[in-house]
Write a protein that holds these residues in place. Structure first.
Motif, PDB file in Angstrom:
ATOM      1  N   ASP A   1      15.513   8.240 -10.698  1.00 51.93           N
ATOM      2  CA  ASP A   1      15.441   6.780 -10.711  1.00 51.93           C
ATOM      3  C   ASP A   1      16.811   6.198 -11.049  1.00 51.93           C
ATOM      4  O   ASP A   1      17.517   6.688 -11.937  1.00 51.93           O
ATOM      5  CB  ASP A   1      14.414   6.294 -11.730  1.00 51.93           C
TER       6      ASP A   1
ATOM      7  N   GLU B   1       8.921   1.748   1.275  1.00 50.52           N
ATOM      8  CA  GLU B   1       9.761   2.937   1.219  1.00 50.52           C
ATOM      9  C   GLU B   1      10.351   3.255   2.587  1.00 50.52           C
ATOM     10  O   GLU B   1       9.806   2.866   3.630  1.00 50.52           O
ATOM     11  CB  GLU B   1       8.976   4.145   0.711  1.00 50.52           C
TER      12      GLU B   1
ATOM     13  N   SER C   1       5.360   0.601 -10.050  1.00 53.52           N
ATOM     14  CA  SER C   1       6.688   0.478 -10.656  1.00 53.52           C
ATOM     15  C   SER C   1       6.589  -0.391 -11.900  1.00 53.52           C
ATOM     16  O   SER C   1       5.881  -1.400 -11.906  1.00 53.52           O
ATOM     17  CB  SER C   1       7.666  -0.148  -9.660  1.00 53.52           C
TER      18      SER C   1
ATOM     19  N   HIS D   1      10.076   1.920  -3.712  1.00 51.51           N
ATOM     20  CA  HIS D   1       9.907   0.712  -4.535  1.00 51.51           C
ATOM     21  C   HIS D   1      10.846  -0.408  -4.072  1.00 51.51           C
ATOM     22  O   HIS D   1      11.297  -1.229  -4.882  1.00 51.51           O
ATOM     23  CB  HIS D   1      10.139   1.004  -6.023  1.00 51.51           C
TER      24      HIS D   1
ATOM     25  N   HIS E   1      13.681   4.492  -6.642  1.00 50.71           N
ATOM     26  CA  HIS E   1      13.201   5.867  -6.781  1.00 50.71           C
ATOM     27  C   HIS E   1      13.749   6.635  -5.593  1.00 50.71           C
ATOM     28  O   HIS E   1      13.428   6.333  -4.430  1.00 50.71           O
ATOM     29  CB  HIS E   1      11.676   5.903  -6.791  1.00 50.71           C
TER      30      HIS E   1
ATOM     31  N   GLY F   1       5.135   1.738  -2.826  1.00 52.68           N
ATOM     32  CA  GLY F   1       5.422   0.394  -2.344  1.00 52.68           C
ATOM     33  C   GLY F   1       6.122   0.443  -0.999  1.00 52.68           C
ATOM     34  O   GLY F   1       5.724   1.177  -0.094  1.00 52.68           O
TER      35      GLY F   1
ATOM     36  N   THR G   1      10.709  -3.685  -6.954  1.00 52.93           N
ATOM     37  CA  THR G   1       9.781  -3.078  -7.907  1.00 52.93           C
ATOM     38  C   THR G   1       8.363  -3.105  -7.329  1.00 52.93           C
ATOM     39  O   THR G   1       7.407  -3.499  -8.004  1.00 52.93           O
ATOM     40  CB  THR G   1       9.861  -3.782  -9.277  1.00 52.93           C
ATOM     41  N   THR G   2       8.239  -2.695  -6.050  1.00 56.04           N
ATOM     42  CA  THR G   2       6.938  -2.654  -5.385  1.00 56.04           C
ATOM     43  C   THR G   2       6.223  -1.340  -5.687  1.00 56.04           C
ATOM     44  O   THR G   2       6.842  -0.356  -6.080  1.00 56.04           O
ATOM     45  CB  THR G   2       7.098  -2.818  -3.868  1.00 56.04           C
ATOM     46  N   GLY G   3       4.909  -1.353  -5.474  1.00 52.77           N
ATOM     47  CA  GLY G   3       4.114  -0.149  -5.730  1.00 52.77           C
ATOM     48  C   GLY G   3       3.908   0.085  -7.209  1.00 52.77           C
ATOM     49  O   GLY G   3       3.901  -0.845  -8.016  1.00 52.77           O
TER      50      GLY G   3
END
Length: 357
Positions: free
Chosen positions: A253, A282, A324, A297, A330, A280, A320-322
């Protein structure tokens, strides 16, 4: 006269005509399509705005740092003024002591007697002349001391004004730079979360917005392999444990703000663009040698599936999707396109000349 038996044939003919007309696109549907294009363009605008604000913030930070260094110079100058003022104040105190000493000496020697009294009390003309010379010398010393003290006090007042002006200029300049930096950072933060809001909407709908075409950086002089982001702080590493993962962390990360450009670490092509699931938004790239890299993310993607990419080319913007807990990238290295085949990305990049220290 027309035969009435032909009239029933008109009904099917009219129905067919209406069906054809209904199947054709109407002016309303075209307007909707144009609206969708406009909406997409507006969506892309926020991506570009974030990047532009990043550049503005970088310039503002440079100006702020330059101003801070200049302020340090001004602060040192103001400190020198204060030291000069202290010396001048001590000098004036010495002059005042000299004046007091001269005045006391005159009092003890009779320097304060009027000339008439000195003439009457003198025993001889020589004694009178000596007394007069002593009085004149004493008066001259007093006058010189008074003039010197006055000049010193005038210099002190001028230097105090300079010192005060230096401090005021320092405060003003520092305040202006801080306000400029704060304003740009506030705009950038607002734009970041607007971008993230669009990304969250895409993930919720399970539908990607498509590649956002941004002005790409020049990658011709770049190395064969690069880090996935240019500036970062490392957070969770490969193999680390935690409640957020079922087993062990499968990637590295990079703690970066929303909207940070995410780069292809090497030459390859896009094999997957996805907007749902725990990662999220990707992007997965395939590289020579049978390796794949994943960038997860994200808040946006800037490439399409099947597209070839160069080292350092932007493939998306961080978010910061999914699943996170905060803005970060990531990054994984795999031997297959899917999860479950990850290798240590830090070691993998290190073997290719990229240190993540």
């Amino acid at each position: 006269m027309r035969s009435p038996r032909r009239h029933p044939l008109l009904v099917p003919a009219l129905l067919c005509a209406l069906a054809v007309l209904a199947a054709r696109p109407t002016g309303t549907s075209e307007a909707v399509d144009d609206g969708e294009d406009t909406h997409s363009a507006a969506d892309a605008g926020i991506n570009a705005q974030v990047l532009r604000l990043y550049e503005d913030a970088a310039v503002a930070t440079q100006q702020y740092e330059a101003g801070r260094r200049e302020a340090e110079v001004q602060r040192a100058q103001a400190v020198r003024f204060e030291a000069l003022l202290d010396r001048e104040r001590r000098g004036i105190a010495v002059l005042n002591e000299d004046l007091g000493r001269i005045a006391r000496a005159q009092y003890r020697s009779g320097g304060g007697l009027p000339i008439t009294a000195q003439m009457i009390l003198a025993d001889s003309p020589d004694e009178l002349m000596r007394g007069q010379r002593a009085v004149w010398q004493a008066d001259l010393a007093v006058n010189n001391a008074i003039d010197k003290s006055r000049r010193a006090e005038q210099r002190l007042a001028a230097d105090e004004a300079k010192a005060e002006a230096a401090w005021q200029e320092l405060d003003r300049h520092t305040g202006e730079l801080a306000a400029l930096k704060k304003d740009i950072e506030a705009k950038l933060d607002q734009a970041r979360w607007q971008l993230q809001g669009q990304a969250d909407a895409s993930v919720t709908a399970g539908s990607c917005r498509g590649a956002v075409r941004l002005d790409q950086p020049k990658t011709g002089a770049m190395k064969t392999w690069v880090a996935p982001v240019e500036s970062y702080a490392l957070s969770a590493g490969f193999g680390s444990g935690g409640e957020r993962w079922a087993n062990r962390h499968t990637g590295q990360d990079f703690a970066v703000p929303i909207g940070t450009p995410v780069r292809a670490v090497g030459e390859g092509h896009v094999v997957k663009v996805s907007c749902g699931g725990p990662f999220g938004i990707e992007v997965v790239l395939q590289h020579a040698g049978g390796y794949y890299t994943q960038y997860a993310h994200l808040a946006a993607v800037t490439v399409d599936q099947g597209e070839r990419v160069s080292p350092g080319q932007w493939v998306g913007q961080s978010g910061t999707t999914g699943n996170s807990t905060g803005p970060h990238l990531h990054f994984e290295v795999r031997v297959t396109p899917e999860m479950g085949s990850a290798v240590d990305p830090a070691s993998w990049l290190s073997a290719r000349g990229v240190s993540l220290g």
